[in-house]
Design an enzyme around this catalytic site. Structure first.
Site, PDB file in Angstrom:
ATOM      1  CE  LYS A   9     -44.240 -62.093  36.098  1.00  0.00           C
ATOM      2  NZ  LYS A   9     -43.627 -61.065  36.957  1.00  0.00           N
ATOM      3  CE1 TYR A  50     -43.546 -64.169  41.381  1.00  0.00           C
ATOM      4  CE2 TYR A  50     -45.917 -64.094  41.050  1.00  0.00           C
ATOM      5  CZ  TYR A  50     -44.628 -63.963  40.555  1.00  0.00           C
ATOM      6  OH  TYR A  50     -44.418 -63.639  39.237  1.00  0.00           O
ATOM      7  CG  ASN A 113     -41.824 -58.424  35.246  1.00  0.00           C
ATOM      8  OD1 ASN A 113     -42.854 -59.098  35.240  1.00  0.00           O
ATOM      9  ND2 ASN A 113     -40.819 -58.672  36.074  1.00  0.00           N
ATOM     10  CG  HIS A 116     -41.658 -66.175  37.128  1.00  0.00           C
ATOM     11  ND1 HIS A 116     -41.003 -65.649  38.225  1.00  0.00           N
ATOM     12  CD2 HIS A 116     -41.434 -67.511  37.152  1.00  0.00           C
ATOM     13  CE1 HIS A 116     -40.422 -66.634  38.884  1.00  0.00           C
ATOM     14  NE2 HIS A 116     -40.667 -67.769  38.259  1.00  0.00           N
ATOM     15  CD  GLU A 127     -39.996 -70.767  39.898  1.00  0.00           C
ATOM     16  OE1 GLU A 127     -39.846 -69.743  40.574  1.00  0.00           O
ATOM     17  OE2 GLU A 127     -39.707 -70.810  38.684  1.00  0.00           O
TER      18      GLU A 127
HETATM   19  P1  CMP Z   1     -40.880 -62.144  38.834  1.00  0.00           P
HETATM   20  O1  CMP Z   1     -39.671 -62.512  38.064  1.00  0.00           O
HETATM   21  O2  CMP Z   1     -42.143 -62.858  38.517  1.00  0.00           O
HETATM   22  O3  CMP Z   1     -40.582 -62.304  40.396  1.00  0.00           O
HETATM   23  C1  CMP Z   1     -41.216 -61.539  41.386  1.00  0.00           C
HETATM   24  C2  CMP Z   1     -42.069 -60.462  40.810  1.00  0.00           C
HETATM   25  O4  CMP Z   1     -42.419 -59.427  41.713  1.00  0.00           O
HETATM   26  C3  CMP Z   1     -41.296 -59.742  39.727  1.00  0.00           C
HETATM   27  O5  CMP Z   1     -41.143 -60.564  38.617  1.00  0.00           O
HETATM   28  C4  CMP Z   1     -42.164 -58.503  39.534  1.00  0.00           C
HETATM   29  O6  CMP Z   1     -43.303 -58.783  38.740  1.00  0.00           O
HETATM   30  C5  CMP Z   1     -42.620 -58.258  40.963  1.00  0.00           C
HETATM   31  N1  CMP Z   1     -41.861 -57.195  41.646  1.00  0.00           N
HETATM   32  C6  CMP Z   1     -40.589 -57.203  42.006  1.00  0.00           C
HETATM   33  N2  CMP Z   1     -40.286 -56.074  42.697  1.00  0.00           N
HETATM   34  C7  CMP Z   1     -41.403 -55.335  42.761  1.00  0.00           C
HETATM   35  C8  CMP Z   1     -41.739 -54.085  43.327  1.00  0.00           C
HETATM   36  N3  CMP Z   1     -40.851 -53.344  43.988  1.00  0.00           N
HETATM   37  N4  CMP Z   1     -43.005 -53.661  43.207  1.00  0.00           N
HETATM   38  C9  CMP Z   1     -43.909 -54.416  42.556  1.00  0.00           C
HETATM   39  N5  CMP Z   1     -43.641 -55.617  41.995  1.00  0.00           N
HETATM   40  C10 CMP Z   1     -42.407 -56.070  42.090  1.00  0.00           C
END
Ligand code: CMP
Length: 218
Positions: A9, A50, A113, A116, A127
């Protein structure tokens, strides 16, 4: 053999060394890179990717985040690729991720984070198809070499600014500080290892992190 779609990311692509270390850690697990592409994510693709989260309150923020600055999209292949990659990354939420996991070591904050990864074989298939069709991701014979070049180019870069960035976010939330100084500090820290990333992209990413702080404070 199993395949997974992995997206490094914006928070880990803008911090070049972190992106390189994450890709290296995944490749060290005997995962083969069959597709590798650095790209900016159009809003339309971000929304399709998403789609399962479209009713969540954080959806608009998530779309802004993933399209703020470049990402590296990869297809990784290995015997147990999906579980292996998710193990290496650790829990989705950075504060919940084990400190030995990649998100525990390099994640910025909460959903910011670093990566993904597909969560199940059927999601991976969907995906991979989506990113090939809408993102121009291609399987190429030199994908593994491209990933190794990336690691060689950036893993020796500068040092890791994760703790400074986390401290900035943490302190701002604790002090309920949403002043422009916080935004500027994020821009400065995210600029330190951002080779070939434009000023606008760094600003976009810093703004997305800043928006997260504002949400927490409000
Ligand atoms: P990812 O594995 O890409 O899948 C969905 C993404 O949403 C997750 O990683 C985070 O980056 C984001 N995400 C999940 N929960 C929250 C939350 N409560 N607030 C903000 N972002 C979130």
């Amino acid at each position: 053999m199993e395949r997974s779609l992995v997206i490094i990311k914006p928070d880990a692509t803008v911090r070049r060394r972190i992106g390189a270390l994450v890709i290296k850690a995944l490749m060290d697990r005997d995962l083969k890179v069959v597709a590798f592409k650095e790209m900016n994510v159009p809003d339309s693709l971000a929304k399709l990717h998403y789609d399962v989260h479209k009713d969540k309150p954080f959806f608009p923020w998530l779309i802004d985040f993933i399209s703020s600055a470049p990402v590296i999209t990869m297809i990784l292949e290995g015997e147990n690729a999906i579980e292996d990659i998710r193990d290496a990354l650790g829990a989705t939420f950075v504060q919940k991720a084990d400190s030995s996991s990649l998100r525990g070591k390099y994640g910025v904050w909460a959903g910011i984070n670093i990566a993904h990864a597909s969560d199940a074989p059927d999601t991976a298939t969907k995906e991979i198809m989506l990113w090939k069709e809408e993102g121009g991701l291609e399987e190429t014979d030199d994908a593994q070499e491209m990933a190794l070049d990336y690691i060689r180019k950036y893993s020796a870069n500068k040092r890791d600014y994760t703790s400074e960035i986390r401290n900035t976010v943490n302190t701002a939330i604790e002090r309920e500080d949403t002043s422009e100084d916080v935004l500027q500090r994020l821009i400065d820290l995210l600029s330190k290892d951002a080779e070939d990333i434009t000023e606008e992209e760094i600003n976009n990413l810093a703004r997305v992190v800043f928006d997260y702080i504002k949400e927490e404070v409000e």
